[in-house]
Design an enzyme around this catalytic site. Structure first.
Site, PDB file in Angstrom:
ATOM      1  N   HIS A 175       0.772  -1.291   0.047  1.00  0.00           N
ATOM      2  CA  HIS A 175       0.104   0.051  -0.079  1.00  0.00           C
ATOM      3  C   HIS A 175       0.744   1.439  -0.004  1.00  0.00           C
ATOM      4  O   HIS A 175       0.810   2.094   0.825  1.00  0.00           O
ATOM      5  CB  HIS A 175      -1.033  -0.082   1.357  1.00  0.00           C
ATOM      6  CG  HIS A 175      -1.931  -1.016   1.207  1.00  0.00           C
ATOM      7  ND1 HIS A 175      -3.267  -0.930   1.162  1.00  0.00           N
ATOM      8  CD2 HIS A 175      -1.698  -2.359   1.419  1.00  0.00           C
ATOM      9  CE1 HIS A 175      -4.026  -2.116   1.208  1.00  0.00           C
ATOM     10  NE2 HIS A 175      -2.977  -3.086   1.163  1.00  0.00           N
TER      11      HIS A 175
ATOM     12  N   TYR B  39       4.099  -5.232   9.778  1.00  0.00           N
ATOM     13  CA  TYR B  39       3.893  -3.901   9.577  1.00  0.00           C
ATOM     14  C   TYR B  39       5.000  -3.333  10.290  1.00  0.00           C
ATOM     15  O   TYR B  39       5.465  -2.249  10.140  1.00  0.00           O
ATOM     16  CB  TYR B  39       2.427  -3.401  10.111  1.00  0.00           C
ATOM     17  CG  TYR B  39       1.136  -3.826   9.276  1.00  0.00           C
ATOM     18  CD1 TYR B  39       1.214  -4.787   8.286  1.00  0.00           C
ATOM     19  CD2 TYR B  39       0.022  -3.086   9.216  1.00  0.00           C
ATOM     20  CE1 TYR B  39       0.157  -5.149   7.558  1.00  0.00           C
ATOM     21  CE2 TYR B  39      -0.978  -3.238   8.270  1.00  0.00           C
ATOM     22  CZ  TYR B  39      -0.861  -4.189   7.776  1.00  0.00           C
ATOM     23  OH  TYR B  39      -2.074  -4.745   6.947  1.00  0.00           O
TER      24      TYR B  39
HETATM   25  C1  HEM Z   1      -0.630 -11.737   6.425  1.00  0.00           C
HETATM   26  C2  HEM Z   1      -1.303 -10.590   5.724  1.00  0.00           C
HETATM   27  C3  HEM Z   1      -0.636  -9.525   5.262  1.00  0.00           C
HETATM   28  C4  HEM Z   1       0.388  -8.849   5.241  1.00  0.00           C
HETATM   29  C5  HEM Z   1       1.808  -9.675   5.418  1.00  0.00           C
HETATM   30  C6  HEM Z   1       0.123  -7.489   5.025  1.00  0.00           C
HETATM   31  C7  HEM Z   1       1.372  -6.349   4.804  1.00  0.00           C
HETATM   32  C8  HEM Z   1       1.249  -5.269   4.735  1.00  0.00           C
HETATM   33  C9  HEM Z   1       2.146  -4.230   4.979  1.00  0.00           C
HETATM   34  C10 HEM Z   1       3.727  -4.725   5.205  1.00  0.00           C
HETATM   35  C11 HEM Z   1       1.846  -2.777   4.765  1.00  0.00           C
HETATM   36  C12 HEM Z   1       2.484  -1.595   5.050  1.00  0.00           C
HETATM   37  C13 HEM Z   1       2.582  -1.309   6.585  1.00  0.00           C
HETATM   38  C14 HEM Z   1       3.446  -0.100   7.057  1.00  0.00           C
HETATM   39  O1  HEM Z   1       4.449   0.304   6.532  1.00  0.00           O
HETATM   40  O2  HEM Z   1       2.815   0.708   7.478  1.00  0.00           O
HETATM   41  C15 HEM Z   1       0.431  -2.953   4.817  1.00  0.00           C
HETATM   42  C16 HEM Z   1      -0.517  -1.898   4.398  1.00  0.00           C
HETATM   43  C17 HEM Z   1      -1.746  -2.214   4.644  1.00  0.00           C
HETATM   44  N1  HEM Z   1      -2.610  -3.416   4.634  1.00  0.00           N
HETATM   45 FE1  HEM Z   1      -1.761  -5.193   4.949  1.00  0.00          FE
HETATM   46  N2  HEM Z   1      -1.001  -7.038   4.879  1.00  0.00           N
HETATM   47  C18 HEM Z   1      -1.789  -8.035   5.274  1.00  0.00           C
HETATM   48  C19 HEM Z   1      -3.033  -8.509   5.175  1.00  0.00           C
HETATM   49  C20 HEM Z   1      -3.976  -7.342   5.320  1.00  0.00           C
HETATM   50  C21 HEM Z   1      -5.492  -7.618   5.204  1.00  0.00           C
HETATM   51  C22 HEM Z   1      -5.879  -8.959   5.588  1.00  0.00           C
HETATM   52  C23 HEM Z   1      -5.881  -6.432   4.982  1.00  0.00           C
HETATM   53  C24 HEM Z   1      -7.343  -6.035   5.059  1.00  0.00           C
HETATM   54  C25 HEM Z   1      -8.231  -5.501   5.656  1.00  0.00           C
HETATM   55  C26 HEM Z   1      -4.860  -5.521   4.718  1.00  0.00           C
HETATM   56  C27 HEM Z   1      -5.056  -4.021   4.612  1.00  0.00           C
HETATM   57  C28 HEM Z   1      -4.081  -2.920   4.555  1.00  0.00           C
HETATM   58  C29 HEM Z   1      -4.126  -1.622   4.618  1.00  0.00           C
HETATM   59  C30 HEM Z   1      -5.357  -0.889   4.637  1.00  0.00           C
HETATM   60  C31 HEM Z   1      -3.077  -1.289   4.729  1.00  0.00           C
HETATM   61  C32 HEM Z   1      -2.315   0.519   4.381  1.00  0.00           C
HETATM   62  C33 HEM Z   1      -2.233   0.951   5.515  1.00  0.00           C
HETATM   63  C34 HEM Z   1      -1.951   2.493   5.339  1.00  0.00           C
HETATM   64  O3  HEM Z   1      -2.410   3.009   4.617  1.00  0.00           O
HETATM   65  O4  HEM Z   1      -0.835   2.771   6.055  1.00  0.00           O
HETATM   66  N3  HEM Z   1      -3.523  -5.992   5.046  1.00  0.00           N
HETATM   67  N4  HEM Z   1       0.108  -4.287   4.601  1.00  0.00           N
END
Ligand code: HEM
Ligand code: HEM
Lengths: 359, 180
Positions: free
Chosen positions: A66, A334
């Site tokens: 993201h 995260y």
């Molecule tokens: C094991 C599963 C998942 C992994 C490894 C993963 C990994 C990541 C990582 C690395 C980030 C960036 C975090 C940062 O630097 O702040 C991220 C952002 C995000 N993830 Fe996931 N994610 C997973 C599952 C999900 C699921 C199930 C959702 C559903 C709702 C989701 C929604 C988001 C959202 C909305 C962001 C953006 C947050 C922002 O705008 O800062 N993720 N994800």
């Protein structure tokens, strides 16, 4: 200690030294194992983030997933309707400030908005007593996988081939064939189209949580934020503009604040609480907890969402994590992504500088 | 065995309690940051309150140590070994106070709520600042490794006193009878 001269060398000195060596080496080996150095097969946060980074490219300072997004801010106006189900103070009638982020999935901060049919909304509610509630929601009904291992394997299967810039089509095919839990997601994505606006999307927690009420009763829930903005009207995105979402958001905010309703969906007996690949039937009891009002935006380079880790396990009292394994995995992953990007921002030795802030 | 040969019983109780707690903390910390499984969450839930407990105990212990001198090291110990012993002991005191403070400080700098479970939450001790967070988070890791290496040297030396030199230094902390 008074009679050092009378001390004789100990018997079996070699064995004694060996015992000492063994104790020290034993502790070191145990630490090495627990710390993962002697357990290279273990799935660690680092390996997950490495895989995301390999797919999205090296973009110092940006989120590893993201990566492309915009900071927004405003407030949550609680209706009070959820106070009976959760002791979280923000559900009592009243306003709570929020810092949010609208984004698209993927590790490339320069991806075209049309490159994925998914948008995301992350929110941090800053409660008056210093507690926080952080949530990251995607505009989709289910997640493709239910475990961290499957998420990792999916990243490997969709790794772009350096020669073509696209994944080898055989690999995702094999992955999805081996993962029947992806069926609901695949059925949805077939019809999903990249929306022309962030503000007409419904964003879902997908993972389940528990609310805890004043009588200590637990209620399994998922939540979604449902837009007041009508579904469409002004046609598709401007052709040729890869950043139409930002332009649309600026235009809409110019016309006034944007609103979403925070809706809490309660599980019924037997609904899966630990599996993000399964939808709950549409008729589940839903409580409108209040309105999220967004009235300003700022680029993520210097906006208030930049240094926020929207870790979904940061919850106020009255909201608790479920046993969904994705929640812990997200928290761990995260944190690693956050440390990498804040280290780059802070120019820590050995990190690449975030030189790409202004594309 | 005279009193001057052993640590005060209170110091001994604190020593062994904290030895267990700190060793657990090092393992808990190393284990939680390399896991994406459920244990990541419950280890972190132990890590923060136990770390703060160690901080409080370390302050008490330091206060006691400054007012109750340790038994002298054997006169026949080489000078470099005495120096190493003293330096490593003060390093251990420094780390048992610095590590929890850094943990607390880094969460503050990252603008995380510093929750200890059971509804307990500590106030931030630093302003939110992403770069400061990153520095402290890395310091927390590298000082933990230094902590562990110092611990290895510490038990190696303690066993050397107990098994090879048999000079009563180990017994000054175990409180057991000194072998001749
Ligand atoms: C094991 C599963 C998942 C992994 C490894 C993963 C990994 C990541 C990582 C690395 C980030 C960036 C975090 C940062 O630097 O702040 C991220 C952002 C995000 N993830 Fe996931 N994610 C997973 C599952 C999900 C699921 C199930 C959702 C559903 C709702 C989701 C929604 C988001 C959202 C909305 C962001 C953006 C947050 C922002 O705008 O800062 N993720 N994800
Ligand atoms: C004697 C005290 C402490 C010791 C020995 C200790 C040790 C450790 C170790 C070994 C790690 C893993 C570092 C790495 O490999 O990256 C760690 C991580 C961590 N520690 Fe501590 N710690 C202590 C106190 C605290 C306290 C008091 C807090 C907070 C109140 C804290 C919060 C954390 C956090 C949040 C992480 C990282 C979690 C993550 O990134 O996922 N620690 N600690």
């Amino acid at each position: 200690m008074q009679e050092p001269e009378t001390r004789r060398p100990p018997a079996h000195a070699v064995w004694r030294w060996a015992l000492i060596g063994l104790v020290v080496a034993g502790f070191a080996a145990a630490f090495g194992y627990v710390g993962g150095w002697l357990a290279p097969g273990r799935l660690t946060p680092k390996r997950i983030i490495d895989a995301l980074q390999a797919n999205g490219g090296e973009h110092p300072g940006f989120r590893r997933n993201h990566a492309k997004g915009i900071c927004v801010a405003g407030r949550f106006e609680s209706s009070g309707a959820l106070a009976a189900y959760s002791t979280a103070p923000l559900f009592a009638p009243g306003d709570t400030p929020v810092v949010g982020r609208l984004a698209i999935p993927g590790g490339n901060p320069y991806a075209a908005d049309s490159s994925v049919p998914i948008r995301s909304f992350a929110l941090r509610f800053d409660l008056a007593d210093g507690e926080q509630w952080r949530t990251g929601m995607n505009a989709m009904p289910v997640f493709p996988v239910s475990t961290a291992q499957a998420f990792y394997d999916l990243q490997l299967a969709t790794h772009p081939d350096p020669a073509t810039g696209k994944p080898d089509p055989a690999k995702p095919k094999a992955f999805f064939a081996a993962h029947p839990e992806t069926a609901a997601f695949l059925a949805w994505i077939k019809t999903a189209k990249p929306s022309a606006s962030y503000v007409t999307e419904t964003y879902q927690s997908i993972n389940a949580f528990y609310l805890r009420d004043a009588a200590e009763q637990r209620h399994a829930v998922r939540w979604k934020v449902v837009p007041e903005q009508p579904a469409s009207g002004d046609g598709g995105p401007a052709a040729g503009d890869p950043d139409y979402l930002a332009a649309d958001l600026a235009k809409r905010l110019g016309e006034g604040p944007l609103r979403w309703h925070l809706q809490m969906v309660f599980a019924a007996e037997g609904d899966p609480v630990d599996d993000a690949t399964k939808v709950w039937p549409a008729d589940r009891r839903t409580v409108d907890a209040g309105t999220i009002v967004i009235d300003r935006m700022q680029a993520q380079d210097d906006g208030p969402c930049r240094d926020v880790n929207y870790d979904p396990t940061i919850l106020p009292r009255g909201i608790e994590v479920s046993n969904d394994p994705l929640l812990v995995a997200r928290s761990a992953a995260y944190a690693d992504s956050y440390l990498r990007r804040t280290s780059e921002e802070g120019h820590l030795p050995g990190t690449a500088s975030p030189k790409e802030n202004h594309p | 065995m005279s009193h001057a040969d052993t640590f005060h019983p209170f110091a001994r109780v604190l020593h062994w309690l904290m030895a267990l707690a700190i060793l657990s903390m090092l393992f808990v910390g190393a284990g939680m940051v390399t896991s994406v499984e459920a244990r990541h969450a419950w280890l972190l839930a132990i890590h923060k309150p136990l770390g703060i407990t160690i901080f409080v105990l370390a302050l008490i212990r330091l206060g006691f140590r400054l007012t109750h001198p340790a038994p002298p090291l054997p006169a026949d110990m080489p000078e470099w070994q005495k120096l190493a012993a003293h330096a490593s002991h003060w390093l251990l005191y420094g780390l048992m106070i610095a590590m929890p403070l850094i943990g607390w400080g880094m969460l503050s700098a990252g603008n995380y709520p510093v929750t200890l479970g059971a509804g307990l939450r500590l106030p931030p001790i630093l302003p939110s600042d992403a770069a400061l967070f990153a520095w402290l988070r890395e310091a927390h890791r590298y000082l933990a490794w230094l902590f562990f290496l110092t611990f290895l040297a510490h038990i190696g030396a303690a066993l050397m006193h107990g098994l090879i030199r048999r000079d009563g230094v180990l017994q000054s902390m175990t409180g057991g009878r000194r072998s001749a």
